[in-house]
Design a protein around this motif. Sequence first.
Motif, short mmCIF file in Angstrom:
data_model
loop_
_atom_site.label_atom_id
_atom_site.label_comp_id
_atom_site.label_asym_id
_atom_site.label_seq_id
_atom_site.Cartn_x
_atom_site.Cartn_y
_atom_site.Cartn_z
N MET A 1 -15.74 4.71 4.23
CA MET A 1 -14.97 5.86 4.67
C MET A 1 -15.10 6.96 3.62
O MET A 1 -15.08 6.70 2.43
N LYS A 2 -15.24 8.19 4.07
CA LYS A 2 -15.43 9.33 3.16
C LYS A 2 -14.23 9.46 2.22
O LYS A 2 -13.09 9.39 2.63
N ASN A 3 -14.54 9.64 0.95
CA ASN A 3 -13.48 9.83 -0.05
C ASN A 3 -12.84 11.19 0.11
O ASN A 3 -13.46 12.14 0.59
N ASP A 4 -11.60 11.29 -0.32
CA ASP A 4 -10.85 12.54 -0.30
C ASP A 4 -10.83 13.18 1.10
O ASP A 4 -11.09 14.36 1.26
N ALA A 5 -10.51 12.37 2.10
CA ALA A 5 -10.37 12.84 3.47
C ALA A 5 -8.90 12.70 3.86
O ALA A 5 -8.12 12.04 3.18
N LEU A 74 -7.60 9.05 -1.16
CA LEU A 74 -7.85 9.58 -2.50
C LEU A 74 -8.83 8.65 -3.21
O LEU A 74 -8.47 7.54 -3.61
N GLY A 75 -10.05 9.11 -3.35
CA GLY A 75 -11.07 8.26 -3.95
C GLY A 75 -11.40 7.10 -3.03
O GLY A 75 -11.24 7.19 -1.83
N GLU A 76 -11.84 6.01 -3.63
CA GLU A 76 -12.24 4.85 -2.83
C GLU A 76 -11.12 3.84 -2.65
O GLU A 76 -11.22 2.96 -1.80
N ASP A 77 -10.04 3.96 -3.44
CA ASP A 77 -9.08 2.87 -3.44
C ASP A 77 -7.61 3.27 -3.37
O ASP A 77 -6.74 2.44 -3.59
N GLU A 78 -7.32 4.52 -3.05
CA GLU A 78 -5.91 4.93 -2.97
C GLU A 78 -5.64 5.65 -1.66
O GLU A 78 -6.40 6.50 -1.24
N LEU A 79 -4.51 5.28 -1.05
CA LEU A 79 -4.07 5.92 0.18
C LEU A 79 -2.67 6.48 -0.05
O LEU A 79 -1.77 5.77 -0.50
N ARG A 80 -2.52 7.77 0.20
CA ARG A 80 -1.20 8.42 0.11
C ARG A 80 -0.77 8.75 1.53
O ARG A 80 -1.54 9.31 2.32
N ILE A 81 0.46 8.39 1.86
CA ILE A 81 1.00 8.59 3.20
C ILE A 81 2.25 9.44 3.08
O ILE A 81 3.17 9.12 2.31
N THR A 82 2.28 10.53 3.84
CA THR A 82 3.45 11.41 3.85
C THR A 82 4.05 11.40 5.25
O THR A 82 3.37 11.71 6.23
N VAL A 83 5.32 11.01 5.34
CA VAL A 83 6.06 11.00 6.60
C VAL A 83 7.10 12.10 6.51
O VAL A 83 7.95 12.07 5.62
N LYS A 140 -0.44 3.90 -2.29
CA LYS A 140 -0.81 2.51 -2.55
C LYS A 140 -2.26 2.47 -2.99
O LYS A 140 -3.12 3.13 -2.38
N ARG A 141 -2.52 1.73 -4.06
CA ARG A 141 -3.90 1.51 -4.53
C ARG A 141 -4.29 0.09 -4.14
O ARG A 141 -3.46 -0.81 -4.16
N ARG A 142 -5.56 -0.07 -3.81
CA ARG A 142 -6.07 -1.41 -3.49
C ARG A 142 -5.92 -2.31 -4.70
O ARG A 142 -6.31 -1.95 -5.81
#
Length: 150
Positions: A1-5, A74-83, A140-142
């Motif tokens: 998956m493309k980074n920083d998307a 964010l990068g290859e291993d971090e996902l930020r979720i905003t609700v 969350k980071r992997r």
Amino acid sequence: MKNDANVKLSVPARPEFVDLVRLTLYGIAAKMNFSYEEIEDMKVAVSEACNNAVLHAYGGEENGGSVDVRFDILGEDELRITVSDSGESFVPSGDLQSSNLLGKSIEEIQSGGLGLYLMQALMDSVEVRTQQGTAVVMSKRREAAGKASV
């Protein structure tokens, strides 16, 4: 998956649409190679944030508004979720970063406090913003990525 998307999703603030948010999260997190356990943790945290918006932001109105969810890769291993919502703002009691719920009984925890505690326990970071509605920002980071860099 493309980074920083990023992926944006806007759903009606109704309980039956929370599953759509969870399914979207699953698809993104699976493509990022998060483990099953990490994905399940994120699904619980995101459900809590969405349910808070559904239940509290618009005063229970059936057609009250929407819940906006943004997934930032964010990068290859971090996902930020905003609700976020544009309803009534929620102000957490006390210092969110130092939630002191350990050792307390369920009866001692204020309404809404358990959901925030769950989010903090399951995610690497949680921030609540209360300007023009409420936004809960979680990341969350992997786990595998964190171990590889040690």
